[in-house]
Every structure is written in C-alpha cells, then in structure tokens.
Write a protein that holds these residues in place. Structure first.
Motif, mmCIF file in Angstrom:
data_model
loop_
_atom_site.group_PDB
_atom_site.id
_atom_site.type_symbol
_atom_site.label_atom_id
_atom_site.label_comp_id
_atom_site.label_asym_id
_atom_site.label_seq_id
_atom_site.Cartn_x
_atom_site.Cartn_y
_atom_site.Cartn_z
ATOM 1 N N LYS A 26 21.347 54.279 -8.709
ATOM 2 C CA LYS A 26 22.122 55.484 -8.399
ATOM 3 C C LYS A 26 21.866 56.494 -9.514
ATOM 4 O O LYS A 26 22.415 56.366 -10.608
ATOM 5 C CB LYS A 26 23.602 55.155 -8.273
ATOM 6 C CG LYS A 26 23.880 54.243 -7.085
ATOM 7 C CD LYS A 26 25.345 54.027 -6.872
ATOM 8 C CE LYS A 26 25.510 53.139 -5.643
ATOM 9 N NZ LYS A 26 26.868 53.047 -5.230
ATOM 10 N N ARG A 62 19.060 57.679 0.794
ATOM 11 C CA ARG A 62 18.552 56.410 0.257
ATOM 12 C C ARG A 62 17.057 56.367 0.501
ATOM 13 O O ARG A 62 16.618 56.334 1.648
ATOM 14 C CB ARG A 62 19.237 55.246 0.952
ATOM 15 C CG ARG A 62 18.895 53.933 0.357
ATOM 16 C CD ARG A 62 19.681 52.821 1.001
ATOM 17 N NE ARG A 62 19.480 51.643 0.193
ATOM 18 C CZ ARG A 62 20.191 50.561 0.256
ATOM 19 N NH1 ARG A 62 21.180 50.490 1.103
ATOM 20 N NH2 ARG A 62 19.928 49.539 -0.511
ATOM 21 N N GLU A 116 20.803 57.270 -3.528
ATOM 22 C CA GLU A 116 20.382 55.921 -3.914
ATOM 23 C C GLU A 116 18.872 55.827 -3.830
ATOM 24 O O GLU A 116 18.261 56.347 -2.899
ATOM 25 C CB GLU A 116 21.004 54.868 -2.999
ATOM 26 C CG GLU A 116 22.494 54.739 -3.129
ATOM 27 C CD GLU A 116 23.058 53.633 -2.250
ATOM 28 O OE1 GLU A 116 22.422 53.282 -1.224
ATOM 29 O OE2 GLU A 116 24.126 53.116 -2.590
#
Length: 142
Positions: A26, A62, A116
């Motif tokens: 992160k 992500r 992410e």
C-alpha cells in the motif's frame, strides 16, 4: 528404485507448480523518494529484483508491478523502485548477459500510485526501510 524415482518426479512437479507468493503493498503507507531537483536522470544499480511480469488489471485500484531494490549511484541512497504496469525489459531479467548502464529519467516517473500494488517481494524484506519510486528503468547501453 522406481519408487524413489517416482517420488523425486512428484516432488519436482509439486515444487514447479507451487503457487507464487504475492505481497500487497500500500503506497500510502510508505515514504516516497524525493527526486533531486538538479537531476534529469539518476544512475542506479539493481541490488535485488522481484520480477512478476504480469499484465495489469487497469482498474487503478490494484495493479501488478515488478520491484527492484536499487542503489542510487553517487548518493548511495537505497530505494525500492516499483515498475507498475510497465513492460519487463529483457535487460531487467536476471539472466541478461549484455552490458548495463541503468538510469531512471525524470520524465519516466509516475506520480500517481494505485491504492494497492501486487508484487512478489520477499516477505522477509522490510520495505518500510526504503523510500519508493514508481518509474521505468532504462538501459543506456541497450
């Protein structure tokens, strides 16, 4: 003898097919590398590579990334360079035998990070010790 050979073959197949270990990073929890204002490029040396070589999701939240623990030549800063959604060039792969002069150009830095980042960085590596940079690596000798 056949039992031992069968066991070895099954063991090798099991190891070869074992799932990859992924690690989610992160970026908002990590320090960002401050680009030197007086530099257009920085020269780097790769200390350790974590090449995932996967296509991106392109959803922005992500994404997959190759990661490189690198030393900035001249300053000896050690940074974790993330190559988010970038092609894995042959010269970045461990088996590359050609000449290298690796640089990061200021025009190839991405200021935005996904929420992410999925990598295969070894869980034992304390990534909190390093500043991160999302950029493309170039080889001037290539």
């Amino acid at each position: 003898m056949k039992k031992i050979l069968s066991f070895v073959i099954c063991l090798l197949l099991g190891l070869a097919c074992s799932p990859e270990k992924y690690r989610t990073v992160k970026p908002e929890t990590l320090k960002k590398y401050s680009w030197p204002n007086d530099k257009r490029q920085i020269e780097i040396t790769i200390i350790r590579s974590f090449i995932l070589d996967k296509d991106c999701n392109n959803n922005g939240n992500r994404e997959f990334a190759d990661a490189f623990l690198t030393k900035v030549n001249g300053t000896n800063d050690t940074i974790l360079l993330l190559s988010v959604c970038k092609k894995t060039f042959d010269f970045l792969k461990p088996k590359y035998k050609g000449s290298l002069w690796l640089v990061v150009d200021s025009s190839k830095i991405e200021l935005k990070y996904p929420k992410e980042i999925v990598t295969n960085i070894d869980e034992l590596l304390d990534i909190n010790r390093y500043k991160i940079l999302n950029a493309e690596i170039n080889n001037l000798k290539d």
